[in-house]
Design a protein around this motif. Structure first.
Motif, PDB file in Angstrom:
ATOM      1  N   LEU A 133       0.838  -1.206   0.000  1.00 55.52           N
ATOM      2  CA  LEU A 133       0.000   0.000   0.000  1.00 55.52           C
ATOM      3  C   LEU A 133       0.868   1.250   0.000  1.00 55.52           C
ATOM      4  O   LEU A 133       1.965   1.264   0.563  1.00 55.52           O
ATOM      5  CB  LEU A 133      -0.892   0.025   1.249  1.00 55.52           C
ATOM      6  N   SER A 134       0.358   2.315  -0.627  1.00 57.37           N
ATOM      7  CA  SER A 134       1.050   3.605  -0.558  1.00 57.37           C
ATOM      8  C   SER A 134       0.848   4.198   0.837  1.00 57.37           C
ATOM      9  O   SER A 134      -0.005   3.729   1.605  1.00 57.37           O
ATOM     10  CB  SER A 134       0.473   4.555  -1.605  1.00 57.37           C
ATOM     11  N   GLY A 135       1.597   5.232   1.149  1.00 57.96           N
ATOM     12  CA  GLY A 135       1.459   5.880   2.457  1.00 57.96           C
ATOM     13  C   GLY A 135       0.038   6.362   2.704  1.00 57.96           C
ATOM     14  O   GLY A 135      -0.510   6.181   3.789  1.00 57.96           O
ATOM     15  N   GLY A 136      -0.552   6.966   1.677  1.00 60.37           N
ATOM     16  CA  GLY A 136      -1.918   7.468   1.798  1.00 60.37           C
ATOM     17  C   GLY A 136      -2.907   6.345   2.023  1.00 60.37           C
ATOM     18  O   GLY A 136      -3.820   6.464   2.846  1.00 60.37           O
ATOM     19  N   ALA A 162       3.543  11.781   7.183  1.00 60.19           N
ATOM     20  CA  ALA A 162       4.206  11.061   6.086  1.00 60.19           C
ATOM     21  C   ALA A 162       3.440  11.172   4.769  1.00 60.19           C
ATOM     22  O   ALA A 162       3.785  10.510   3.802  1.00 60.19           O
ATOM     23  CB  ALA A 162       4.353   9.589   6.477  1.00 60.19           C
ATOM     24  N   LEU A 163       2.379  12.000   4.736  1.00 54.08           N
ATOM     25  CA  LEU A 163       1.507  12.011   3.554  1.00 54.08           C
ATOM     26  C   LEU A 163       1.785  13.200   2.643  1.00 54.08           C
ATOM     27  O   LEU A 163       2.101  14.300   3.109  1.00 54.08           O
ATOM     28  CB  LEU A 163       0.039  12.057   4.000  1.00 54.08           C
ATOM     29  N   ASP A 164       1.628  12.976   1.335  1.00 55.17           N
ATOM     30  CA  ASP A 164       1.744  14.085   0.397  1.00 55.17           C
ATOM     31  C   ASP A 164       0.463  14.925   0.486  1.00 55.17           C
ATOM     32  O   ASP A 164      -0.526  14.494   1.082  1.00 55.17           O
ATOM     33  CB  ASP A 164       2.006  13.566  -1.019  1.00 55.17           C
ATOM     34  N   PRO A 165       0.455  16.138  -0.083  1.00 59.37           N
ATOM     35  CA  PRO A 165      -0.687  17.042   0.112  1.00 59.37           C
ATOM     36  C   PRO A 165      -2.030  16.433  -0.295  1.00 59.37           C
ATOM     37  O   PRO A 165      -3.034  16.634   0.401  1.00 59.37           O
ATOM     38  CB  PRO A 165      -0.349  18.239  -0.777  1.00 59.37           C
ATOM     39  N   LEU A 166      -2.051  15.681  -1.396  1.00 61.25           N
ATOM     40  CA  LEU A 166      -3.320  15.100  -1.839  1.00 61.25           C
ATOM     41  C   LEU A 166      -3.798  14.032  -0.859  1.00 61.25           C
ATOM     42  O   LEU A 166      -4.960  14.014  -0.447  1.00 61.25           O
ATOM     43  CB  LEU A 166      -3.161  14.507  -3.247  1.00 61.25           C
ATOM     44  N   ALA A 167      -2.880  13.143  -0.452  1.00 61.45           N
ATOM     45  CA  ALA A 167      -3.236  12.082   0.491  1.00 61.45           C
ATOM     46  C   ALA A 167      -3.678  12.681   1.827  1.00 61.45           C
ATOM     47  O   ALA A 167      -4.565  12.166   2.496  1.00 61.45           O
ATOM     48  CB  ALA A 167      -2.046  11.146   0.700  1.00 61.45           C
ATOM     49  N   LEU A 192       1.055  20.596  11.040  1.00 60.52           N
ATOM     50  CA  LEU A 192       0.529  21.256   9.847  1.00 60.52           C
ATOM     51  C   LEU A 192      -0.618  22.186  10.230  1.00 60.52           C
ATOM     52  O   LEU A 192      -1.791  21.818  10.197  1.00 60.52           O
ATOM     53  CB  LEU A 192       0.099  20.201   8.836  1.00 60.52           C
ATOM     54  N   LEU A 193      -0.253  23.413  10.598  1.00 59.47           N
ATOM     55  CA  LEU A 193      -1.225  24.306  11.223  1.00 59.47           C
ATOM     56  C   LEU A 193      -2.343  24.732  10.282  1.00 59.47           C
ATOM     57  O   LEU A 193      -3.476  24.919  10.720  1.00 59.47           O
ATOM     58  CB  LEU A 193      -0.502  25.529  11.785  1.00 59.47           C
ATOM     59  N   THR A 194      -2.049  24.879   8.992  1.00 59.51           N
ATOM     60  CA  THR A 194      -3.142  25.289   8.093  1.00 59.51           C
ATOM     61  C   THR A 194      -4.166  24.165   7.937  1.00 59.51           C
ATOM     62  O   THR A 194      -5.361  24.421   7.859  1.00 59.51           O
ATOM     63  CB  THR A 194      -2.627  25.703   6.699  1.00 59.51           C
ATOM     64  N   ASP A 195      -3.697  22.922   7.897  1.00 59.31           N
ATOM     65  CA  ASP A 195      -4.640  21.802   7.864  1.00 59.31           C
ATOM     66  C   ASP A 195      -5.459  21.750   9.145  1.00 59.31           C
ATOM     67  O   ASP A 195      -6.667  21.549   9.120  1.00 59.31           O
ATOM     68  CB  ASP A 195      -3.892  20.470   7.700  1.00 59.31           C
ATOM     69  N   LEU A 196      -4.789  21.953  10.265  1.00 56.98           N
ATOM     70  CA  LEU A 196      -5.477  21.880  11.551  1.00 56.98           C
ATOM     71  C   LEU A 196      -6.541  22.966  11.662  1.00 56.98           C
ATOM     72  O   LEU A 196      -7.606  22.745  12.220  1.00 56.98           O
ATOM     73  CB  LEU A 196      -4.475  22.019  12.703  1.00 56.98           C
ATOM     74  N   GLU A 197      -6.249  24.149  11.107  1.00 52.41           N
ATOM     75  CA  GLU A 197      -7.225  25.244  11.213  1.00 52.41           C
ATOM     76  C   GLU A 197      -8.519  24.900  10.480  1.00 52.41           C
ATOM     77  O   GLU A 197      -9.592  25.340  10.868  1.00 52.41           O
ATOM     78  CB  GLU A 197      -6.635  26.544  10.663  1.00 52.41           C
ATOM     79  N   ARG A 198      -8.412  24.113   9.424  1.00 51.59           N
ATOM     80  CA  ARG A 198      -9.623  23.717   8.692  1.00 51.59           C
ATOM     81  C   ARG A 198     -10.475  22.763   9.510  1.00 51.59           C
ATOM     82  O   ARG A 198     -11.698  22.867   9.512  1.00 51.59           O
ATOM     83  CB  ARG A 198      -9.254  22.974   7.401  1.00 51.59           C
ATOM     84  N   VAL A 199      -9.819  21.793  10.148  1.00 52.60           N
ATOM     85  CA  VAL A 199     -10.596  20.672  10.689  1.00 52.60           C
ATOM     86  C   VAL A 199     -10.840  20.749  12.198  1.00 52.60           C
ATOM     87  O   VAL A 199     -11.764  20.110  12.690  1.00 52.60           O
ATOM     88  CB  VAL A 199      -9.946  19.306  10.360  1.00 52.60           C
ATOM     89  N   CYS A 200     -10.038  21.502  12.927  1.00 50.55           N
ATOM     90  CA  CYS A 200     -10.140  21.439  14.383  1.00 50.55           C
ATOM     91  C   CYS A 200     -10.928  22.620  14.944  1.00 50.55           C
ATOM     92  O   CYS A 200     -10.948  23.692  14.358  1.00 50.55           O
ATOM     93  CB  CYS A 200      -8.749  21.403  15.007  1.00 50.55           C
ATOM     94  N   ASP A 201     -11.564  22.399  16.095  1.00 47.73           N
ATOM     95  CA  ASP A 201     -12.270  23.496  16.750  1.00 47.73           C
ATOM     96  C   ASP A 201     -11.757  23.703  18.176  1.00 47.73           C
ATOM     97  O   ASP A 201     -12.272  24.520  18.920  1.00 47.73           O
ATOM     98  CB  ASP A 201     -13.791  23.276  16.741  1.00 47.73           C
TER      99      ASP A 201
END
Lengths: 305, 130
Positions: A133-136, A162-167, A192-201
């Motif tokens: 399997l790939s990392g994603g 360990a994931l690329d941006p798409l995964a 990854l703070l920008t990712d966290l800002e999208r999903v976390c509250d």
């Protein structure tokens, strides 16, 4: 109605051979939230997650997970989903066999339909072996295994590293869908703070084994501002509760502040902050903290999902 | 059905962007009364955002009377929703033309006007007015 905390640490400490991995750490993660656990490497994030599952035992203080003491209560583990940092899967196992393993080890809780559905959506062949399997894909399988046991608390240790941006995006989509389906509290550690800002509250910042910032993200962003203005003494600014960080040139001052009211002095230009600015501001000043006031009685928190 | 998109450069919170996009789609007639909005699960599955953010946006739209939640079914554009009536369009356009003439008389060129418009728009969006 009160909602109990999903995770409560009180003066929690874990001592490894020569040093403290976590020390005097107190925090509360309310049930139903999606909480971002951030901090520099070595701040104690993994230690905290391992203490929460019972994989480690505290050296000092206490930790309560879903109202129980981890490691002492055999009924607790089935209620927790845990994805360890390196996503360990048996390389020679086929995906089908891993799902079967999940079903057998979680009698009465296992949602086979959910697991199968996740594999379909991620286009993962059930006959594929974990080693190929790939990392994603590995992350998607590990997430499906964790979600299909219908956990009340999902702990994810650096699932994005360990994931690329798409995964990464696909993983977060799957995680958010999982959060809609189940009434689950999620604690997610990442840099990854920008990712966290999208999903976390909800946010917890650990630094040097202690809690530096904890609270509702929207509330924290609302309570902080960046001020820029001509250089001058910043001892007392109307509306500022604390100066978290300041940078000055010979002409100009730039301040990250926690506010307790509107900034009315027109000499300052007032800017909103994003999660990245907020977290980096605090991490740059390890002695600054933003923590909820100690509560005499646990009142629970507003949860709506 | 519409699909939301997020623009991080706007400096506008995610929930407000969703609110704006629904209002915009209704104004343009892309969404009509009775149309269903994407479910919370569909939105978080396409944007990878927190479910509470979507719910907050839908609650605000509902509070404004633009959409209505039907328990167990989803969120739908309200029968009364629609853009501003054509008469107010004409009125606004006339006053905008007057304003533009004033701006050009004062020596601004088209680029100055656009910059001024963008800045004012941005400020109002930050205040949550637009």
């Amino acid at each position: 109605m009160t909602t109990p905390a999903a995770l409560t640490a009180t003066a929690l400490g874990k001592r490894y051979r020569g040093h403290w991995g976590l020390r005097d750490c107190s925090l509360e993660i309310p049930a139903g939230r999606i909480s971002a656990l951030v901090g520099p490497n070595g701040a104690g994030k993994t230690t905290l997650l391992h203490l929460a599952t019972g994989l480690l035992a505290p050296t000092a203080g206490t930790i309560e997970t879903l109202g129980r003491t981890p490691g002492e209560d055999p009924d607790l583990l089935p209620r927790i989903g845990f994805m360890a940092q390196d996503v360990p899967l048996y390389r020679s196992f086929r995906v089908r066999e891993m799902l079967e393993f999940g079903r057998r080890t979680n009698p009465g809780r296992w949602d086979a339909e959910l697991a199968q559905g996740r594999m379909d959506r991620a286009s993962i062949d059930l006959d594929q072996r974990a080693g190929t399997l790939s990392g994603g894909q590995r992350a998607q399988v590990a997430l499906a295994l964790a979600l299909a046991k219908r956990p009340e608390l999902l702990l994810l240790d650096e699932p994005l590293a360990a994931l690329d941006p798409l995964a990464r995006r696909e993983f977060l989509k799957a995680l958010m869908e999982g959060a809609v389906d189940g009434e689950v509290t999620v604690v997610l550690s990442s840099h990854l703070l920008t990712d966290l800002e999208r999903v976390c509250d909800h946010l917890v910042v650990l630094s040097g084994g202690r809690t530096q910032v904890a609270g509702d993200i929207e509330g924290l962003l609302e309570a902080h501002r960046v001020l820029t203005g001509p250089r001058r003494d910043v001892d007392r600014i109307e509306g500022v509760a604390a100066v978290v960080q300041q940078a000055t040139t010979d002409r100009q001052s730039t301040l990250l502040v926690r506010t307790d009211g509107p900034i009315i002095d027109p000499a300052w230009s007032v800017h909103r902050v994003d999660l990245e600015e907020l977290v980096l501001g605090y991490l740059g000043q390890p002695n600054a903290t933003a923590l909820p006031a100690p509560r005499l009685a646990r009142t629970g928190a507003e949860v709506s999902r | 059905m519409i699909q939301f998109r997020l623009d991080r450069r706007l400096g506008v919170s995610t929930y407000l962007q969703i609110v704006h996009q629904v209002r915009h789609a209704v104004r343009l007639g892309i969404l009509r009364p009775g149309d269903q909005l994407p479910t919370v699960k569909e939105v978080v599955g396409s944007l990878a955002i927190n479910p509470n953010t979507v719910q907050k946006a839908y609650r605000e739209l509902e509070h404004d009377g633009l959409v209505e939640g039907r328990p167990g079914l989803g969120t739908f554009v309200a029968p009364t929703a629609g853009g501003p009536p054509p008469s107010s369009h004409a009125l606004l356009r006339r006053s905008l033309e007057r304003w533009l003439r004033g701006a050009f008389d004062a020596g601004l060129d088209a680029e100055d006007v656009r910059a001024l418009f963008e800045t004012s728009m941005h400020d109002l969006q930050k205040e949550g007015v637009a």
